[in-house]
Design a protein around this motif. Structure first.
Motif, PDB file in Angstrom:
ATOM      1  N   LEU A 249       0.845  -1.183   0.000  1.00  0.00           N
ATOM      2  CA  LEU A 249       0.000   0.000   0.000  1.00  0.00           C
ATOM      3  C   LEU A 249       0.884   1.237   0.000  1.00  0.00           C
ATOM      4  CD1 LEU A 249      -2.998   1.104   0.384  1.00  0.00           C
ATOM      5  CD2 LEU A 249      -2.415   1.281   2.807  1.00  0.00           C
ATOM      6  N   ILE A 250       0.623   2.152  -0.935  1.00  0.00           N
ATOM      7  CA  ILE A 250       1.403   3.385  -1.002  1.00  0.00           C
ATOM      8  C   ILE A 250       0.474   4.590  -0.952  1.00  0.00           C
ATOM      9  CG2 ILE A 250       3.260   2.303  -2.319  1.00  0.00           C
ATOM     10  CD1 ILE A 250       2.155   3.817  -4.817  1.00  0.00           C
ATOM     11  N   ASP A 251       1.029   5.698  -0.494  1.00  0.00           N
ATOM     12  CA  ASP A 251       0.287   6.952  -0.566  1.00  0.00           C
ATOM     13  C   ASP A 251       0.097   7.334  -2.032  1.00  0.00           C
ATOM     14  OD1 ASP A 251       0.045   7.278   2.159  1.00  0.00           O
ATOM     15  OD2 ASP A 251       1.878   8.462   2.348  1.00  0.00           O
ATOM     16  N   PRO A 252      -0.955   8.055  -2.348  1.00  0.00           N
ATOM     17  CA  PRO A 252      -1.187   8.424  -3.753  1.00  0.00           C
ATOM     18  C   PRO A 252      -0.065   9.305  -4.290  1.00  0.00           C
ATOM     19  CG  PRO A 252      -2.710   9.581  -2.292  1.00  0.00           C
ATOM     20  CD  PRO A 252      -2.025   8.551  -1.451  1.00  0.00           C
ATOM     21  N   PRO A 253       0.391   9.037  -5.523  1.00  0.00           N
ATOM     22  CA  PRO A 253       1.439   9.866  -6.136  1.00  0.00           C
ATOM     23  C   PRO A 253       0.916  11.232  -6.567  1.00  0.00           C
ATOM     24  CG  PRO A 253       1.336   7.660  -7.125  1.00  0.00           C
ATOM     25  CD  PRO A 253       0.079   7.862  -6.347  1.00  0.00           C
ATOM     26  N   TRP A 254      -0.365  11.465  -6.424  1.00  0.00           N
ATOM     27  CA  TRP A 254      -1.007  12.728  -6.764  1.00  0.00           C
ATOM     28  C   TRP A 254      -1.526  13.383  -5.488  1.00  0.00           C
ATOM     29  CZ3 TRP A 254      -2.361   8.197  -9.582  1.00  0.00           C
ATOM     30  CH2 TRP A 254      -3.239   7.360  -8.906  1.00  0.00           C
ATOM     31  N   PRO A 255      -1.961  14.642  -5.542  1.00  0.00           N
ATOM     32  CA  PRO A 255      -2.476  15.313  -4.345  1.00  0.00           C
ATOM     33  C   PRO A 255      -3.694  14.583  -3.755  1.00  0.00           C
ATOM     34  CG  PRO A 255      -2.006  16.914  -6.063  1.00  0.00           C
ATOM     35  CD  PRO A 255      -1.867  15.562  -6.699  1.00  0.00           C
ATOM     36  N   GLU A 256      -3.903  14.779  -2.450  1.00  0.00           N
ATOM     37  CA  GLU A 256      -5.007  14.111  -1.760  1.00  0.00           C
ATOM     38  C   GLU A 256      -6.362  14.458  -2.367  1.00  0.00           C
ATOM     39  OE1 GLU A 256      -4.819  11.858   0.520  1.00  0.00           O
ATOM     40  OE2 GLU A 256      -2.750  11.988   1.210  1.00  0.00           O
TER      41      GLU A 256
END
Length: 302
Positions: A249-256
């Motif tokens: 699981l990764i944080d989104p590579p784009w803004p929240e």
């Protein structure tokens, strides 16, 4: 652009990038085809990274034939993708999918594990609000329209997910296919597909049982949902990650708030809802190129 036949329907597709590149399938959401703004740009960026990228008009999108069969629309699309991959001898592939395409790709990995090497999913729909919202987008208006006006009512429908009349304009065969299917069968399929969007305690994503998702054994990258994205909830991405053993699981590579801002840009005629995907290309390419290590303990990457 080329075409092949799967389950009695023509599927339009393209292969981008070097012929000797690893095959990656790209599946967008909605009833949007391969030429919907943002999809081709994303695929071409992957192709520039050395991948052989399959973009395709899923049944009921773009210039492909209308199809109505299967447990849900995603199950039908997964079966179609399997047919395309097998007929073109492309597998096993890396399956990438966002929004509705994430659901299609998850079902593809469940039903056809021998055709999938890796799985990458983002903007995953789940939970009561987004599932019920999809029912209103994909099936409720169709049920009302076909009951009131038959197939002519369907052809006159102007839906948020794409118009059936647009499918006829892109592919004149579709009028005959719809007429031959008939109002009774069309309605029967819509009621079955509606069932997938009824929220259930044992389904993290619409129409797919949790135990089925647990069966996925390929290396999987899950992009966390945005903090304020009510259509693709953060919670659902955590649930899918928890269900797939060894997934990352990764944080989104784009803004929240990328989904909300992309919708605003689309509505203002300044862009596409899929434009943020471009920001993920380097991350996705890195994951695709990693050595495969399935069945590791679940881990979260930040």
């Amino acid at each position: 652009m080329a075409e092949t036949e799967v389950e009695g329907g023509v599927v339009v597709y393209e292969l981008l990038g070097p012929e000797d590149g690893e095959v990656v399938t790209v599946t967008p959401g909605g009833r949007f085809g391969k030429d919907y703004p943002g999809v081709r740009d994303f695929a071409e960026a992957l192709a520039r990274g050395g991948k052989r990228v399959l973009i395709w008009d899923r049944p009921n999108t773009g210039a492909s034939d209308v199809q109505l069969y299967g447990r849900s629309e995603s199950h039908m699309r997964a079966a179609t993708l399997a047919g395309v991959v097998e007929r073109l001898d492309l597998g096993p592939v890396v399956a990438l999918g966002g929004s509705g395409g994430a659901r299609d790709s998850i079902v593809f990995a469940i039903e056809y594990p021998e055709l999938v090497r890796k799985l990458v999913v983002w903007s995953i729909v789940g939970g009561a609000f987004s599932s019920m919202s999809l029912a209103s987008v994909y099936v409720l208006d169709e049920i009302r329209a076909v009951r009131r006006g038959g197939i002519d009512g369907i052809l006159a429908l102007r839906g948020r997910a794409g118009n059936w009349s647009d499918l006829v304009a892109a592919n004149p065969r579709n009028r005959r296919r719809l007429l031959e299917l008939g109002a009774e069968e069309f309605e029967r399929v819509m009621w079955r597909w509606f069932e997938a969007y009824v929220p259930k305690a044992n389904e993290a994503i619409p129409g797919v049982a949790d135990h089925e998702i647990r069966g996925i054994r390929v290396p999987t990258l899950v992009v966390r949902g945005g903090e304020e994205d009510i259509d693709h909830p953060k919670r659902t991405s955590f649930e899918v990650h928890a269900l797939i053993k060894g997934s990352r699981l990764i944080d989104p590579p784009w803004p929240e708030d990328a989904w909300e801002r992309a919708q605003e840009a689309r509505d203002a005629g300044r862009g596409s809802i899929f434009d943020p995907w471009m920001e993920a290309v380097p991350t996705f390419l890195d994951f695709i190129d990693e050595p495969s290590t399935p069945n590791e303990p679940n881990g979260t990457s930040r």
